[in-house]
Design a protein around this motif. Structure first.
Motif, short mmCIF file in Angstrom:
data_model
loop_
_atom_site.label_atom_id
_atom_site.label_comp_id
_atom_site.label_asym_id
_atom_site.label_seq_id
_atom_site.Cartn_x
_atom_site.Cartn_y
_atom_site.Cartn_z
N MET A 221 0.88 -1.17 0.00
CA MET A 221 0.00 0.00 0.00
C MET A 221 0.91 1.22 0.00
O MET A 221 1.90 1.25 0.73
CB MET A 221 -0.88 0.01 1.25
N SER A 222 0.57 2.18 -0.82
CA SER A 222 1.47 3.32 -0.88
C SER A 222 0.80 4.65 -0.56
O SER A 222 1.44 5.52 0.01
CB SER A 222 2.12 3.40 -2.26
N GLU B 185 -3.98 19.12 7.63
CA GLU B 185 -4.90 18.34 8.44
C GLU B 185 -4.88 16.86 8.07
O GLU B 185 -4.97 15.99 8.92
CB GLU B 185 -6.34 18.89 8.32
N GLN B 186 -4.76 16.59 6.77
CA GLN B 186 -4.69 15.21 6.31
C GLN B 186 -3.40 14.54 6.79
O GLN B 186 -3.41 13.38 7.19
CB GLN B 186 -4.77 15.14 4.79
N ARG B 187 -2.31 15.29 6.77
CA ARG B 187 -1.04 14.75 7.25
C ARG B 187 -1.13 14.41 8.74
O ARG B 187 -0.69 13.35 9.17
CB ARG B 187 0.10 15.74 7.02
N MET B 188 -1.69 15.33 9.49
CA MET B 188 -1.81 15.10 10.93
C MET B 188 -2.76 13.93 11.21
O MET B 188 -2.52 13.13 12.12
CB MET B 188 -2.29 16.36 11.65
N PRO C 161 4.68 3.40 6.02
CA PRO C 161 5.76 4.38 5.91
C PRO C 161 5.41 5.65 6.68
O PRO C 161 4.25 5.97 6.87
CB PRO C 161 5.83 4.66 4.40
N LEU C 162 6.45 6.33 7.12
CA LEU C 162 6.22 7.59 7.82
C LEU C 162 5.57 8.60 6.87
O LEU C 162 4.69 9.35 7.27
CB LEU C 162 7.53 8.14 8.38
N ARG C 163 6.02 8.58 5.62
CA ARG C 163 5.45 9.47 4.62
C ARG C 163 4.92 8.62 3.46
O ARG C 163 5.71 8.00 2.73
CB ARG C 163 6.49 10.45 4.10
N PRO C 164 3.61 8.61 3.26
CA PRO C 164 3.07 7.84 2.13
C PRO C 164 3.40 8.53 0.81
O PRO C 164 3.92 9.65 0.78
CB PRO C 164 1.56 7.84 2.40
N TYR D 16 -3.21 11.35 9.27
CA TYR D 16 -2.46 10.15 8.93
C TYR D 16 -1.48 9.79 10.05
O TYR D 16 -1.41 8.64 10.48
CB TYR D 16 -1.72 10.32 7.60
N LEU D 17 -0.71 10.78 10.50
CA LEU D 17 0.27 10.51 11.57
C LEU D 17 -0.42 10.06 12.85
O LEU D 17 0.07 9.17 13.55
CB LEU D 17 1.12 11.75 11.81
N ASN D 18 -1.57 10.64 13.16
CA ASN D 18 -2.34 10.23 14.34
C ASN D 18 -2.84 8.80 14.17
O ASN D 18 -2.79 8.00 15.11
CB ASN D 18 -3.51 11.19 14.56
N TRP D 19 -3.29 8.46 12.97
CA TRP D 19 -3.77 7.11 12.72
C TRP D 19 -2.64 6.09 12.87
O TRP D 19 -2.80 5.05 13.52
CB TRP D 19 -4.38 7.02 11.32
N VAL D 20 -1.48 6.38 12.30
CA VAL D 20 -0.33 5.47 12.42
C VAL D 20 0.06 5.33 13.89
O VAL D 20 0.36 4.24 14.37
CB VAL D 20 0.86 5.96 11.58
N SER D 21 0.01 6.43 14.61
CA SER D 21 0.35 6.38 16.04
C SER D 21 -0.62 5.49 16.79
O SER D 21 -0.21 4.70 17.64
CB SER D 21 0.34 7.80 16.60
#
Length: 144
Positions: free
Chosen positions: A3-4, A50-53, A38-41, A55-60
Motif C-alpha cells: 500500500m502506498s 490536516e490530512q497529514r496530521m 511508511p512515515l510518509r506515504p 495520517y500521523l495520528n492514525w499510524v500512532s
C-alpha cells in the motif's frame, strides 16, 4: 500487500484483538503479512496539513497504542497526581500554620475582629494564588 497512498493505508483495518497485542506482536503480524506503514506515504506532498496530521495520528494509534504504552501513561499519570497532591497538601499545611499563628498566639494585639479579617484575607489570597491555579493544573487521566 503493498500500500502506498495514505487512503489505502488508512483503509486497512486491524484484526480483532489488535488493541491487546504488544508492540512486538504487532510488528510480527505486520511483517508476516507484508504490511508496512511508511512515515510518509506516496501522496504526502499532495496532502493538506490536516490530512497529514490525521495520517500521523492514525499510524500512532495503530502502531504505538500498545498495552505497554498505556500502562506507562497510567504510571506517569499516577506519579504526576501524587506530586500534585503532595504540593496541594503542602499549601494547605502552610495555610493552617499561618492561621494557627493568627489564632493560637498573641501575635496580633487586636481583638477577634482583626483575627477574623486576617483569616478572611489569608483564605482569599490562598484561593486566588494557589488553589485556583492548582485546580487548573491538576493532572488528567490518560485517554484509553
Amino acid at each position: 500487500m503493498t500500500m502506498s497512498s495514505s487512503k489505502e493505508l488508512m483503509a486497512w483495518q486491524p484484526p480483532a484483538g489488535w488493541r491487546g497485542l504488544s508492540g512486538d506482536q504487532r510488528s510480527a503480524y505486520l511483517q508476516q503479512h507484508g504490511i508496512r506503514f511508511p512515515l510518509r506515504p506516496s501522496d504526502w506532498e499532495a496532502m493538506e496539513y490536516e490530512q497529514r496530521m490525521a495520517y500521523l495520528n492514525w499510524v500512532s494509534q495503530v502502531m504505538h497504542d500498545t498495552p505497554e504504552a498505556r500502562a506507562a501513561k497510567e504510571i506517569e499519570y499516577r506519579k504526576d497526581l501524587l506530586a500534585w497532591r503532595v504540593l496541594m497538601g503542602w499549601w494547605v499545611l502552610c495555610l493552617l500554620a499561618g492561621l494557627g499563628i493568627v489564632w493560637g498566639t498573641d501575635a496580633l494585639p487586636g481583638g477577634a475582629g482583626l483575627r477574623i479579617g486576617m483569616t478572611v484575607f489569608a483564605l482569599a489570597v490562598y484561593t486566588v494564588t494557589f488553589f485556583v491555579p492548582m485546580g487548573a493544573t491538576k493532572p488528567s487521566p490518560p485517554r484509553t
